[in-house]
Scaffold this motif. Structure first.
Motif, PDB file in Angstrom:
ATOM      1  N   ARG A  35       0.863  -1.183   0.000  1.00  0.00           N
ATOM      2  CA  ARG A  35       0.000   0.000   0.000  1.00  0.00           C
ATOM      3  C   ARG A  35       0.898   1.231   0.000  1.00  0.00           C
ATOM      4  O   ARG A  35       1.819   1.342   0.809  1.00  0.00           O
ATOM      5  CB  ARG A  35      -0.917   0.055   1.223  1.00  0.00           C
ATOM      6  N   VAL A  36       0.631   2.134  -0.922  1.00  0.00           N
ATOM      7  CA  VAL A  36       1.376   3.395  -1.023  1.00  0.00           C
ATOM      8  C   VAL A  36       0.370   4.519  -1.153  1.00  0.00           C
ATOM      9  O   VAL A  36      -0.553   4.434  -1.971  1.00  0.00           O
ATOM     10  CB  VAL A  36       2.311   3.401  -2.251  1.00  0.00           C
ATOM     11  N   GLU A  37       0.524   5.557  -0.354  1.00  0.00           N
ATOM     12  CA  GLU A  37      -0.349   6.727  -0.491  1.00  0.00           C
ATOM     13  C   GLU A  37       0.502   7.941  -0.848  1.00  0.00           C
ATOM     14  O   GLU A  37       1.490   8.242  -0.174  1.00  0.00           O
ATOM     15  CB  GLU A  37      -1.124   7.002   0.789  1.00  0.00           C
ATOM     16  N   LEU A  38       0.111   8.605  -1.921  1.00  0.00           N
ATOM     17  CA  LEU A  38       0.829   9.781  -2.395  1.00  0.00           C
ATOM     18  C   LEU A  38      -0.084  11.001  -2.298  1.00  0.00           C
ATOM     19  O   LEU A  38      -1.172  11.025  -2.876  1.00  0.00           O
ATOM     20  CB  LEU A  38       1.267   9.597  -3.847  1.00  0.00           C
ATOM     21  N   SER A  39       0.376  12.010  -1.591  1.00  0.00           N
ATOM     22  CA  SER A  39      -0.322  13.286  -1.596  1.00  0.00           C
ATOM     23  C   SER A  39      -0.104  13.966  -2.942  1.00  0.00           C
ATOM     24  O   SER A  39       0.731  13.529  -3.755  1.00  0.00           O
ATOM     25  CB  SER A  39       0.211  14.179  -0.476  1.00  0.00           C
ATOM     26  N   VAL A  40      -0.822  15.038  -3.183  1.00  0.00           N
ATOM     27  CA  VAL A  40      -0.605  15.800  -4.412  1.00  0.00           C
ATOM     28  C   VAL A  40       0.850  16.248  -4.502  1.00  0.00           C
ATOM     29  O   VAL A  40       1.495  16.135  -5.544  1.00  0.00           O
ATOM     30  CB  VAL A  40      -1.545  17.017  -4.480  1.00  0.00           C
ATOM     31  N   ALA A  41       1.389  16.737  -3.389  1.00  0.00           N
ATOM     32  CA  ALA A  41       2.763  17.246  -3.388  1.00  0.00           C
ATOM     33  C   ALA A  41       3.772  16.131  -3.662  1.00  0.00           C
ATOM     34  O   ALA A  41       4.725  16.312  -4.436  1.00  0.00           O
ATOM     35  CB  ALA A  41       3.076  17.917  -2.056  1.00  0.00           C
ATOM     36  N   THR A  42       3.586  14.981  -3.045  1.00  0.00           N
ATOM     37  CA  THR A  42       4.514  13.873  -3.245  1.00  0.00           C
ATOM     38  C   THR A  42       4.430  13.343  -4.673  1.00  0.00           C
ATOM     39  O   THR A  42       5.453  13.067  -5.317  1.00  0.00           O
ATOM     40  CB  THR A  42       4.227  12.742  -2.247  1.00  0.00           C
ATOM     41  N   PHE A  43       3.214  13.208  -5.176  1.00  0.00           N
ATOM     42  CA  PHE A  43       3.029  12.760  -6.549  1.00  0.00           C
ATOM     43  C   PHE A  43       3.672  13.746  -7.519  1.00  0.00           C
ATOM     44  O   PHE A  43       4.381  13.349  -8.456  1.00  0.00           O
ATOM     45  CB  PHE A  43       1.538  12.612  -6.845  1.00  0.00           C
ATOM     46  N   ALA A  44       3.437  15.031  -7.300  1.00  0.00           N
ATOM     47  CA  ALA A  44       4.003  16.053  -8.179  1.00  0.00           C
ATOM     48  C   ALA A  44       5.530  16.039  -8.144  1.00  0.00           C
ATOM     49  O   ALA A  44       6.189  16.298  -9.158  1.00  0.00           O
ATOM     50  CB  ALA A  44       3.478  17.438  -7.787  1.00  0.00           C
ATOM     51  N   ASN A  45       6.110  15.716  -6.992  1.00  0.00           N
ATOM     52  CA  ASN A  45       7.561  15.627  -6.884  1.00  0.00           C
ATOM     53  C   ASN A  45       8.100  14.466  -7.716  1.00  0.00           C
ATOM     54  O   ASN A  45       9.114  14.602  -8.420  1.00  0.00           O
ATOM     55  CB  ASN A  45       7.968  15.475  -5.422  1.00  0.00           C
ATOM     56  N   TRP A  46       7.419  13.312  -7.655  1.00  0.00           N
ATOM     57  CA  TRP A  46       7.808  12.179  -8.491  1.00  0.00           C
ATOM     58  C   TRP A  46       7.681  12.524  -9.975  1.00  0.00           C
ATOM     59  O   TRP A  46       8.538  12.165 -10.790  1.00  0.00           O
ATOM     60  CB  TRP A  46       6.931  10.967  -8.165  1.00  0.00           C
ATOM     61  N   VAL A  47       6.625  13.238 -10.321  1.00  0.00           N
ATOM     62  CA  VAL A  47       6.427  13.633 -11.714  1.00  0.00           C
ATOM     63  C   VAL A  47       7.548  14.561 -12.169  1.00  0.00           C
ATOM     64  O   VAL A  47       8.102  14.400 -13.264  1.00  0.00           O
ATOM     65  CB  VAL A  47       5.050  14.311 -11.902  1.00  0.00           C
TER      66      VAL A  47
END
Length: 250
Positions: A35-47
């Motif tokens: 299970r992995v949960e990504l906030s908007v900020a974390t997802f945007a950082n990966w992007v």
């Protein structure tokens, strides 16, 4: 979401400006228990890191074709938004032999080797882990991406009306993708704060929309489930309650 948003990258920027801390993608793999949960900020950082890898190290340019050989997975969602940030056309399940670049999971490496351009491999291990042994002829995403910059700016502005995504044999511009995602969100009744659980694959527009784009267009979030058929009815009910799911596509 702003009415002027015309690309998936625009949608992500608006989400980041509005509420960076809210969940965007919660991923389950019911074969591994991950299970992995990504906030908007974390997802945007990966992007941003992935887009920098794509544009910088891999030399991708707007209009280049990238064969995306990945299942429904949080890292697949990252690559879709990274492609949209650079202007690269993501061909989901595309032919590597005809692509400029290929991004492959561990089960499609032999097929992906037909690409004569840059090749990137993802182990799809929990927590974004790397391969124990890097596949010959491929860059290991988990090795290459951590050192990339946390902010991204395209060398050339992305053309919203240019080709953006190919799935199921259909090509969509970025603007068409966003329009369709908004339409799907409205049909599903998604609004800000909605939580859409999807067990669909990423090999169709329906799966991509339910598993990412519709929720992003509605200022909602997605609970993306891989191998959902391994879950019992009781366990699925419990997940729906725990994750505060408001809508389902499975």
């Amino acid at each position: 979401m702003n009415a002027t948003d015309r690309t998936p990258a625009d949608l992500l920027r608006s989400a980041l400006a509005a509420d960076p801390g809210r969940p965007l993608v919660t991923f389950y793999d019911d074969a591994t228990g991950e299970r992995v949960e990504l906030s908007v900020a974390t997802f945007a950082n990966w992007v941003a890191k992935t887009a920098n890898l794509l544009q910088g190290d891999l030399g991708a340019e707007p209009g280049d074709r990238l064969a995306l050989l990945l299942p429904a997975h949080w890292q697949s969602a990252v690559w879709l938004l990274a492609c949209a940030s650079v202007g690269v056309v993501a061909e989901v399940g595309g032919d590597p032999a005809g692509a400029d670049l290929v991004v492959s999971g561990p089960d499609t490496l032999e097929e992906a080797a037909a690409c004569s351009g840059e090749r990137v491999a993802l182990a799809l291990r929990p927590l974004g882990g790397r391969f124990p042994q890097p596949p010959a002829g491929f860059a290991d995403y988990a090795v290459e991406v951590p050192g990339q910059g946390d902010r991204f700016a395209p060398f050339v502005p992305v053309d919203a009306d240019g080709p953006g995504l190919v799935v199921g044999g259909e090509e969509l511009s970025y603007a068409q993708l966003v329009d369709r995602a908004r339409e799907d969100a409205a049909k599903r009744g998604l609004t800000a704060g909605s939580r859409l659980l999807s067990g669909l694959g990423y090999d169709t527009w329906e799966g991509l929309s339910a598993g990412l784009f519709a929720a992003l267009a509605a200022d909602g979030s997605v609970v993306l489930c891989r191998n959902l058929d391994r879950l019992s009815t009781e366990a699925l009910t419990a997940r729906t309650e725990t994750e505060r799911v408001t809508h389902t596509a499975a």
